[in-house]
Write a protein that holds these residues in place. Sequence first.
Motif, short mmCIF file in Angstrom:
data_model
loop_
_atom_site.label_atom_id
_atom_site.label_comp_id
_atom_site.label_asym_id
_atom_site.label_seq_id
_atom_site.Cartn_x
_atom_site.Cartn_y
_atom_site.Cartn_z
N LYS A 65 0.83 -1.18 -0.02
CA LYS A 65 0.07 0.01 0.18
C LYS A 65 0.88 1.27 -0.19
O LYS A 65 1.60 1.39 -0.71
N GLN A 66 0.60 1.88 1.06
CA GLN A 66 1.31 3.62 0.97
C GLN A 66 2.82 3.26 0.96
O GLN A 66 3.62 4.05 0.48
N ASN A 67 3.27 2.32 1.87
CA ASN A 67 4.77 2.01 1.98
C ASN A 67 5.37 1.64 0.62
O ASN A 67 6.57 1.68 0.43
N ALA A 68 4.25 1.05 -0.31
CA ALA A 68 5.07 0.56 -1.50
C ALA A 68 4.71 1.86 -2.90
O ALA A 68 5.10 1.26 -3.96
N ARG A 69 4.30 2.76 -2.44
CA ARG A 69 4.00 3.80 -3.42
C ARG A 69 4.93 4.51 -3.68
O ARG A 69 5.67 5.29 -2.83
N ILE A 70 5.56 4.72 -5.12
CA ILE A 70 6.85 5.20 -5.53
C ILE A 70 6.62 6.36 -6.21
O ILE A 70 5.67 6.77 -7.07
N SER A 71 7.35 7.39 -5.84
CA SER A 71 7.43 8.92 -6.61
C SER A 71 8.99 8.81 -7.11
O SER A 71 9.88 8.53 -6.33
N TYR A 72 9.22 9.49 -8.23
CA TYR A 72 10.32 9.57 -8.86
C TYR A 72 10.71 11.20 -8.79
O TYR A 72 9.78 12.13 -9.38
N LEU A 73 11.82 11.44 -8.54
CA LEU A 73 12.21 12.86 -8.47
C LEU A 73 13.71 13.15 -9.08
O LEU A 73 14.57 11.99 -8.95
N LEU A 74 14.10 14.19 -9.75
CA LEU A 74 15.19 14.60 -10.29
C LEU A 74 16.23 15.19 -9.09
O LEU A 74 15.54 16.26 -8.46
N GLU A 75 17.12 14.80 -8.91
CA GLU A 75 18.20 15.36 -8.02
C GLU A 75 18.76 16.39 -8.48
O GLU A 75 18.93 16.52 -10.01
N ASP A 76 18.84 17.40 -7.64
CA ASP A 76 19.52 18.77 -8.26
C ASP A 76 20.82 18.84 -8.67
O ASP A 76 21.83 18.99 -7.57
N THR A 77 21.18 18.52 -9.83
CA THR A 77 22.64 18.71 -10.22
C THR A 77 23.01 19.85 -11.40
O THR A 77 21.60 20.38 -11.69
N GLN A 78 24.02 20.09 -11.54
CA GLN A 78 24.12 21.19 -12.70
C GLN A 78 24.73 20.55 -13.98
O GLN A 78 25.58 19.34 -13.96
N ILE A 79 24.21 20.82 -15.13
CA ILE A 79 24.86 20.52 -16.26
C ILE A 79 25.38 21.77 -17.16
O ILE A 79 24.63 22.64 -17.53
N VAL A 80 26.67 21.65 -17.51
CA VAL A 80 27.26 22.87 -18.14
C VAL A 80 26.73 24.24 -17.26
O VAL A 80 26.45 25.14 -18.10
N GLY A 81 26.77 24.26 -16.23
CA GLY A 81 26.49 25.28 -15.31
C GLY A 81 25.07 25.59 -15.30
O GLY A 81 24.51 26.74 -14.60
N ASN A 82 24.36 24.66 -15.73
CA ASN A 82 22.71 24.94 -15.92
C ASN A 82 22.22 24.02 -14.75
O ASN A 82 22.58 22.64 -14.76
N PRO A 83 20.90 24.35 -14.18
CA PRO A 83 20.21 23.12 -13.46
C PRO A 83 19.78 22.15 -14.24
O PRO A 83 19.44 22.55 -15.51
N VAL A 84 19.84 20.84 -13.93
CA VAL A 84 19.43 19.90 -14.52
C VAL A 84 18.00 20.04 -15.21
O VAL A 84 17.54 19.55 -16.37
N SER A 85 17.04 20.77 -14.59
CA SER A 85 15.62 20.87 -15.02
C SER A 85 15.45 21.73 -16.24
O SER A 85 14.40 21.62 -16.77
#
Length: 558
Positions: free
Chosen positions: A454-474
């Motif tokens: 149930k709730q303990n197995a409910r998965i959410s996916y998140l992007l870790e906040d990293t930098q790519i060529v000086g810009n945020p991954v987002s």
Amino acid sequence: IRYSVPEEMKKGSVIGNVAQDLGLDVKRLRSGRARIVTGENVQYAELNADKGILLVNERIDREHLCGDVTPCSFSFELILEKPMELHRITVEVLDINDHAPVFPNKDKPIRFEVSETAAIGVQFPLQTAEDLDVGQNALKDYVLSPNDNFILKQHANPDGSKNVEMVLQKPLDREQRPSLHFKLIAVDGGTPQRSGSVNIDVTVLDANDNIPVFNQSVYKASVIENAVKGTSVITVNATDADSGSNGLITFSLSKTKGSAADIFIIDNSAGTIYVSGDIDFEKQKKYEVRVEAKDQGGLIGTSKVIVDVVDINDNAPVITVMSFSSPLLENALTGTTVAILNIKDADSDKNGQLKCSVDGKLPFRIESSLTNYYNLVLDQELDRESVPDYNITIKASDFGSPALSNSTQLHLTISDVNDNAPLFHKSSYSAYITENNPPAYSIFAVSARDSDWKQNARISYLLEDTQIVGNPVSAYVSLNAETGVLSAARSFDYEQIKEFELVVKAQDGGSPPLSSNVTVKILIQDQNDNPPQVLYPIQTGGSVVAEMVPRSADVGYL
């Protein structure tokens, strides 16, 4: 805890402050859902959890509850939950003098036919009275109303009761007084004193001067419980020295204690005692029967027969589930009490001794608690992901031959604890996208699984906040939190960036949440979107580039 209360108290009367005596807070009684558990049909006490006091719930009649057993008490258990606690409470019921002595046939006079030649000292057994009270309030003494010929003689029995005999102290003269009438009075020791009486009628006869005599003053016999009606128990024997009709003896039984008169009969001429009722060891273990031998002249000799009942194993254990905790957290500690069981066997000795066990190889064991109480205890660590529930069969058997047994089944559900982090299928992923893609173009989908529920197995996916060529991954990609789909946030240009890495975190919905990370490498594929450019010679405007070549240049001249 032990309390004492007099019998016949009004409903709602206070027995005691159980919260104070147990050292418990009244709030603990309410939060623990404190309740009284009794194995009897009548619940004499009730718990006021708001005040922490025990109250009288039903009329308590000591005589109905215990008969002549002293001290008289009844017990019950107080059960609390979260955490579980079990306390035994015993209430002793004190006797009050609410019963007068009563003769079995008080409306019918005791009749004797006595020869005028009866010798001084001849004894005539009298009916004994019964007083349901005990102790000081019980039957204390017998008194014979004034008369010229008889006095009263009393004999104490080992069980505290008395046998009463009327003894002739002055010869009878039928010609002067052919009949006598007086009373036998029984009094108790209570305050105020109570009494009961029965009339005695004596008819004076001629010439029978010998009473029947038994060859034993006390007979002892035994009979197994559940013996069929008509089973022979013992044969008594009496003789009378008189001759003719005065020497003819007839036997009869008179009640002395318990319900023996309903259980046994006697052959009037042979003196053989037979079973005539239901014998149950669990109800009564011993009977005392008074046997009378009466001749035709009215003289009576008496003896006593003590019949011991032999127990047989005719009662299987009875299992009652008093409390059961389901569902149970999978991280419950070893030793946690899962259920409290009450197991009783009405038989005695080895027929009533019990052994209790859990069927099969399950992570539970049985521990003995208070008398007749057993705890089902967790014996090993649980893992809901391996075994989500258990069908627990608890078996109780006695040591009789053959042994009798009984069982009950509990269905225990294991509730989930967030003890498994989400896991990706791979330790890292690679994905490809061709340059000049449209924004929001789906690149790749990551996926993780969680063994919890149930709730303990409910998965959410998140992007870790990293930098790519000086810009945020987002600035480069976006991630769908539910599906794990990675999409381009812009159109990529292979000539500007050929590849980059990002970190995706999968997090469950537990409290606290658990998570794991995976690295995704995005590789951008080239398209033929750039024509060749002449870098030299430099051509400006629309002019033609001019180069001077000597006329003397040879082949191969640059």
